[in-house]
Structures are given as C-alpha cells and as structure tokens.
Scaffold this active site. Sequence first.
Site, PDB file in Angstrom:
ATOM      1  CG  ASP A   1       5.791  15.870  21.527  1.00 48.40           C
ATOM      2  OD1 ASP A   1       6.145  16.768  20.738  1.00 48.40           O
ATOM      3  OD2 ASP A   1       6.241  14.714  21.474  1.00 48.40           O
TER       4      ASP A   1
ATOM      5  CG  ASP B   1       5.413  10.272  21.197  1.00 46.28           C
ATOM      6  OD1 ASP B   1       6.042  11.062  20.463  1.00 46.28           O
ATOM      7  OD2 ASP B   1       5.248   9.070  20.921  1.00 46.28           O
TER       8      ASP B   1
ATOM      9  CD  GLU C   1       8.301  19.844  20.532  1.00 47.84           C
ATOM     10  OE1 GLU C   1       9.096  19.624  19.610  1.00 47.84           O
ATOM     11  OE2 GLU C   1       8.110  19.055  21.485  1.00 47.84           O
TER      12      GLU C   1
END
Length: 173
Positions: free
Chosen positions: A8, A141, A69
């Site tokens: 991420d 996160d 992502e």
Amino acid sequence: MTRILGIDPGSQRTGVGIIDIDDAGRTRHVHHVPLVLLGAEDFARRLKLLAQGLNALIEEYRPDEVAIEQVFMGKSAISALKLGQARGAAICAVVMQDLPVHEYAAKEIKLAVVGKGGADKVQVQHMVGVMLNLQGKLQADAADALAVAITHAHVRATARRLGVDTRQAWSRK
C-alpha cells in the site's frame, strides 16, 4: 505454496503485508509492517528509504509475486503526484528483483476483502484481521497492504480455476 507481497504505497508510510497461499486457496499471515519514511531529510530520500526497505523485506521473505494498490486521484494534485512517485519507487524496487507485479484499485480491494467497494478503513482492518486470524488492532497501512495481498490471492485462485490470467479473472469485460 506461493508467497505474495502486498504493498500500500504512501509518501509518508508505505504498508507492507506478506501472506502465503496454498494450492487449495488458503491464506496464512507471514509478516506485516508500515515502512515509516518521515525520518528522511527530503522527499527523494524518502523514496530511497522506501526502495531500501522493500529490498530488505524481499531479501528476507523471498516473495514469489507482488500486488500493489493503484493510485487514485484525491483532492490534492501534489499529494497524488507524491503518492504516484512513491508507487513508482515501490514498483521499481520489486521489478529490479524480477518479481511480477499485479495492480488493484482501492475499490477492487475493498470489494474483495469486505464485500463492498465503498468500505471504510476500519472495516478493511477488521476483515483482514478475521481472514488472517490476527489478534489486536492492525496498523492501517499494514492492514491495507495485507488486503492487497489477500485480493491478489483471491483473484489468483479464481484465475487458476477458470484457466485464465489474473487480469482476465478480474475483468468485467
């Protein structure tokens, strides 16, 4: 057994999550951590910390595949640009290790993990904890990174059952 590294990306903190998936599609938690980049002198050195942190984790955990992502356009163009640069540094770090990279949009990840594309961070954190049988509250996160890895594991298993590649398994076209 396949090991998946989920990322991420962020310009201040990059979440990293690693899972294993067996041939039956069962997932097992291996590791998760936020890479905190705020201690760097400037933005360029944050990107260096990000690449070095990912390289160290790749060396230690030896993932087979990577899922990351995709960037979404937020309110601030400058923030989106920095996020894109962090994402680019992460992709370069893993590609330099000859690892395949798979990309997923935030809505796809939320849909795969929670069941709805508009889920909030708390719902994602909760479901990741449930799916991987983790105790306690997950750092946001790192939870998002694990969610990216779980999404890829699900898409990968579906693609395998259908006899297609992962992009075809997820595509609605």
